[in-house]
Design a protein around this motif. Structure first.
Motif, PDB file in Angstrom:
ATOM      1  N   PHE A   9       0.837  -1.199   0.000  1.00  0.00           N
ATOM      2  CA  PHE A   9       0.000   0.000   0.000  1.00  0.00           C
ATOM      3  C   PHE A   9       0.872   1.248   0.000  1.00  0.00           C
ATOM      4  CE2 PHE A   9      -2.195   3.397   2.298  1.00  0.00           C
ATOM      5  CZ  PHE A   9      -3.309   3.553   1.512  1.00  0.00           C
ATOM      6  N   LYS A  10       0.547   2.158  -0.895  1.00  0.00           N
ATOM      7  CA  LYS A  10       1.200   3.465  -0.944  1.00  0.00           C
ATOM      8  C   LYS A  10       0.119   4.512  -0.923  1.00  0.00           C
ATOM      9  CE  LYS A  10       5.310   1.927  -3.251  1.00  0.00           C
ATOM     10  NZ  LYS A  10       6.152   1.956  -4.421  1.00  0.00           N
ATOM     11  N   ARG A  11       0.146   5.335   0.101  1.00  0.00           N
ATOM     12  CA  ARG A  11      -0.867   6.390   0.259  1.00  0.00           C
ATOM     13  C   ARG A  11      -0.680   7.466  -0.794  1.00  0.00           C
ATOM     14  NH1 ARG A  11      -5.793   7.246   2.214  1.00  0.00           N
ATOM     15  NH2 ARG A  11      -6.140   9.447   2.244  1.00  0.00           N
ATOM     16  N   SER A  12      -1.744   7.763  -1.541  1.00  0.00           N
ATOM     17  CA  SER A  12      -1.699   8.867  -2.498  1.00  0.00           C
ATOM     18  C   SER A  12      -2.497  10.019  -1.942  1.00  0.00           C
ATOM     19  CB  SER A  12      -2.250   8.422  -3.850  1.00  0.00           C
ATOM     20  OG  SER A  12      -3.580   8.004  -3.730  1.00  0.00           O
ATOM     21  N   GLU A  13      -1.925  11.169  -1.921  1.00  0.00           N
ATOM     22  CA  GLU A  13      -2.597  12.363  -1.377  1.00  0.00           C
ATOM     23  C   GLU A  13      -2.951  13.307  -2.493  1.00  0.00           C
ATOM     24  OE1 GLU A  13      -3.471  13.068   1.848  1.00  0.00           O
ATOM     25  OE2 GLU A  13      -2.685  11.165   2.482  1.00  0.00           O
TER      26      GLU A  13
END
Length: 168
Positions: free
Chosen positions: A164-168
């Motif tokens: 998981f890579k948080r995209s903002e």
């Protein structure tokens, strides 16, 4: 009359104090609480009477979805309840013998319809793709049954099988 007014005031103060502590859950290592942050007024996650770092504050509110065990850790799933644009996002909080909570990145599809399955090795959260306010009926039909799956093993968070890579 004054006595009744004093009793009513005391009752109001007592009920306000009770509302301030919203939710409490014992773990094997201490007490998790959701209560009002005195500085911001927002519902905030605490462990053993200290704010969890990194800070977990609710947009509109916080709620504890569940408590699970993976190995020697207690894992809490906390929901940040938002508004109409994004009704819900989630956090895992891993609490172990160190008594220092480890917080996952904020995750979720923004849907508040979640399905959680836990076993001794991992926690799986499934939720529909959140459409927000649909404008295109064809897109609504296409995405209606599409789900996002998150897996957490106490250390690593995955989205649809990938890190998981948080995209903002």
């Amino acid at each position: 009359m004054i006595k009744q007014l004093l009793l009513a005031s005391f009752g109001l103060a007592l009920s306000m104090n009770t509302l301030a502590e919203i939710e409490s859950k014992n773990t094997r290592f201490g007490t998790f609480e959701i209560k009002e942050n005195p500085d911001t007024g927002a519902e905030t996650a605490y462990f053993n009477k200290k704010m969890i770092n990194p800070l977990i504050e609710g947009n509109n509110s916080l709620s504890l979805v569940g408590k699970y065990q993976i190995g020697g850790s207690d894992i809490l799933l906390v929901q940040d309840n938002g508004g109409t644009g994004c009704p819900a996002e989630l956090y895992f909080i891993n609490i172990s013998q160190t008594k220092v909570p480890v917080v996952s990145p904020r995750f979720g599809s923004c849907s508040d319809l979640i399905d959680v399955v836990a076993n001794k090795d991992k926690i799986i959260v499934k939720m529909p793709v959140f459409l927000g306010i649909p404008e295109d009926p064809a897109m609504v039909k296409k995405l209606a049954n599409k789900k996002v799956t998150y897996e957490y093993d106490g250390k690593v968070l995955k989205e649809n099988g990938k890190l998981f890579k948080r995209s903002e």
